[in-house]
Scaffold this motif. Structure first.
Motif, short mmCIF file in Angstrom:
data_model
loop_
_atom_site.label_atom_id
_atom_site.label_comp_id
_atom_site.label_asym_id
_atom_site.label_seq_id
_atom_site.Cartn_x
_atom_site.Cartn_y
_atom_site.Cartn_z
N ILE A 3 0.84 -1.19 0.00
CA ILE A 3 0.00 0.00 0.00
C ILE A 3 0.88 1.25 0.00
CG2 ILE A 3 -1.72 1.29 1.31
CD1 ILE A 3 -2.73 -1.42 2.37
N GLU A 4 0.64 2.15 -0.92
CA GLU A 4 1.43 3.39 -1.03
C GLU A 4 1.04 4.36 0.08
OE1 GLU A 4 2.53 6.11 -4.80
OE2 GLU A 4 0.42 6.27 -4.20
N ILE A 5 2.03 4.99 0.68
CA ILE A 5 1.82 6.00 1.74
C ILE A 5 2.01 7.38 1.11
CG2 ILE A 5 2.43 6.75 4.06
CD1 ILE A 5 1.62 3.78 3.85
N ILE A 6 0.97 8.21 1.18
CA ILE A 6 1.01 9.55 0.58
C ILE A 6 1.04 10.60 1.69
CG2 ILE A 6 -0.18 11.18 -0.93
CD1 ILE A 6 -1.46 8.82 -2.35
N LEU A 7 1.94 11.55 1.57
CA LEU A 7 2.04 12.64 2.55
C LEU A 7 1.03 13.73 2.22
CD1 LEU A 7 5.93 13.05 2.74
CD2 LEU A 7 4.45 11.93 4.42
N HIS A 207 -8.29 4.30 -2.93
CA HIS A 207 -7.46 5.14 -2.07
C HIS A 207 -8.28 5.49 -0.85
CE1 HIS A 207 -4.82 8.31 -0.64
NE2 HIS A 207 -5.90 9.05 -0.47
N ALA A 208 -7.77 5.24 0.34
CA ALA A 208 -8.48 5.53 1.58
C ALA A 208 -7.97 6.85 2.16
CB ALA A 208 -8.28 4.39 2.59
N PHE A 209 -8.86 7.83 2.21
CA PHE A 209 -8.48 9.17 2.67
C PHE A 209 -8.27 9.21 4.18
CE2 PHE A 209 -10.57 10.41 -1.34
CZ PHE A 209 -9.64 11.31 -1.84
N GLY A 210 -7.14 9.79 4.59
CA GLY A 210 -6.92 10.12 6.00
C GLY A 210 -6.79 8.95 6.94
N VAL A 211 -6.36 7.79 6.45
CA VAL A 211 -6.25 6.61 7.32
C VAL A 211 -4.99 6.72 8.18
CG1 VAL A 211 -5.85 4.12 7.34
CG2 VAL A 211 -7.54 5.11 5.79
N LYS A 212 -5.16 6.48 9.47
CA LYS A 212 -4.03 6.55 10.39
C LYS A 212 -3.11 5.34 10.22
CE LYS A 212 -5.62 10.29 12.32
NZ LYS A 212 -6.78 10.49 11.44
N GLY A 213 -1.84 5.52 10.53
CA GLY A 213 -0.84 4.48 10.30
C GLY A 213 -1.08 3.20 11.07
N TRP A 225 -6.57 -4.63 -3.30
CA TRP A 225 -7.62 -3.67 -3.65
C TRP A 225 -7.30 -2.24 -3.20
CZ3 TRP A 225 -8.67 -8.48 -1.50
CH2 TRP A 225 -9.29 -9.40 -2.36
N ILE A 226 -6.47 -2.08 -2.17
CA ILE A 226 -6.15 -0.75 -1.65
C ILE A 226 -4.84 -0.28 -2.27
CG2 ILE A 226 -5.69 0.64 0.40
CD1 ILE A 226 -8.54 -0.35 0.23
N ALA A 227 -4.91 0.74 -3.09
CA ALA A 227 -3.72 1.26 -3.76
C ALA A 227 -2.90 2.14 -2.82
CB ALA A 227 -4.12 2.07 -5.00
N SER A 228 -3.59 2.95 -1.99
CA SER A 228 -2.86 3.96 -1.22
C SER A 228 -3.70 4.49 -0.08
CB SER A 228 -2.44 5.11 -2.13
OG SER A 228 -3.56 5.64 -2.84
N ILE A 229 -3.03 5.14 0.86
CA ILE A 229 -3.67 5.94 1.90
C ILE A 229 -2.93 7.27 1.96
CG2 ILE A 229 -4.24 3.87 3.24
CD1 ILE A 229 -2.07 4.89 5.28
N ALA A 269 3.66 -0.72 6.57
CA ALA A 269 3.09 -1.26 5.33
C ALA A 269 3.72 -2.59 4.95
CB ALA A 269 3.28 -0.25 4.20
N LEU A 270 4.94 -2.85 5.46
CA LEU A 270 5.63 -4.11 5.17
C LEU A 270 5.47 -5.14 6.28
CD1 LEU A 270 8.95 -2.59 3.77
CD2 LEU A 270 7.06 -3.58 2.44
#
Length: 336
Positions: A3-7, A207-213, A225-229, A269-270
């Motif tokens: 899952i990609e982590i977006i800042l 993409h899931a908006f604003g998901v905590k780590g 199914w989840i590309a990024s948060i 994520a890993l």
């Protein structure tokens, strides 16, 4: 898949935050509001267009995504001060990797009762269709990210089904109202993602908006199914640190927390996935089952929502008096 982590950055000022994002080679998301110009008019703060020149500072970033700022603007101003045409013009002004649809968030703090949640889902469906059409006119449909809204897992599925025509293979669809959602439970993050994983079209990811780590290990089983948060949670940690130390919350301080946060999330994520046990299906009680007037109100709202979703009614024109008048007609028809 990982899952990609977006800042999520609060602005694009050329300084410590952007420099750190470049060095980390991290994808970035910004809110449309950080590009807004404001002016004082008769003592009121009034939106005055976009400051697109600040986008020049985004050079060297791996990618830049644009969000419509639905939650923050609803909380601060009661709604968006710009039109869909204004927002989509901004979306076309820069080669954003993804441009999210305007949507209507459904968090408890914004939609306090069930009928309001349903109204906001219908509005989200309508704005998805209008933004998608404008994206086609502007030649940016390949970068357009539809957004789903809801409270229960079935809400999100209904929203998905209503916009399925725009979900082509390769599309990333946003999942809204996530940042304040608990991980567990029948309306929790995992329940929503699990339900959507069963119905997302082939080749479509989310993409899931604003998901905590701390939710990442629970999302890992759904990485297909989840590309990024994305998240800006590091900003909260920086604010607390600044208060504790009695110093200013500078961009340099925020950047330090951002780097630590990003590296920690990449590690999460890993990490080995965590699977929750199956939960019982949650069925909300239908409103108005016992009261003919409440049933008429609920049916009137349902009919109005259907017209909003098809574009036959403008959602901004709906008032409580109009709903009650519509319900009165239904009530008298049934009583006749």
């Amino acid at each position: 898949m990982t899952i990609e982590i977006i800042l999520g950055l609060p602005h694009l000022a050329d300084g410590a935050l952007l420099a750190t994002a470049r060095r980390l080679q991290a994808p970035v998301l910004i809110s449309a509001n950080c590009l807004s110009r404001w002016r004082k008019a008769d003592g009121w703060r009034e939106w005055a267009g976009w400051r697109t020149a600040t986008l020049d500072n985004a050079h060297g970033l791996v990618s830049l995504d644009l969000d419509s700022a639905g939650y923050s603007m609803m909380v601060r101003y009661g709604g968006l001060p710009w039109s869909i045409a204004d927002y989509m013009a901004l979306a076309a002004s820069y080669p954003f990797r993804r441009v999210s649809s305007i949507d209507y968030c459904c968090e408890d703090g914004v939609a306090s009762h069930r009928e309001e949640v349903l109204d906001r889902i219908s509005r989200t469906i309508a704005t998805n269709h209008e933004c998608f059409a404008r994206a086609g006119d502007l030649g940016i449909r390949d970068r357009f990210m539809p957004v789903l809204q809801g409270r229960t897992p079935d809400d999100y599925v209904r929203c998905l089904e209503a916009i399925e025509g725009m979900l082509l293979p390769g599309t990333v669809v946003g999942i809204g109202s996530m940042c304040r959602r608990v991980i567990h439970g029948p309306e929790g993050l995992v329940a929503v993602v699990k339900r959507l994983s069963r119905v997302l079209p082939v080749g479509v990811r989310a993409h899931a908006f604003g998901v905590k780590g701390d939710a990442l290990p629970y999302l890992a089983p759904f990485s297909r199914w989840i590309a990024s948060i994305d998240s800006q949670a590091f900003g909260v940690a920086a604010r607390r640190d600044a208060l504790r130390r009695g110093v200013a919350k500078s961009d340099r301080l925020v950047a330090s927390h951002m780097e630590q946060w990003y590296q920690r999330q990449c590690g999460r994520a890993l990490a080995p996935p965590v699977t929750l046990p199956e939960a019982a299906d949650h069925q909300a009680r239908s409103l108005g089952d016992d009261d003919p007037w409440e049933r008429a109100i609920a049916d009137a709202r349902a009919q109005i929502r259907e017209l909003i979703e098809t574009g036959e009614l403008d959602h901004d024109q709906i008032t409580a008096n109009w709903v009650e008048s519509w319900a009165a007609d239904l009530f008298h028809q049934r009583a006749a």
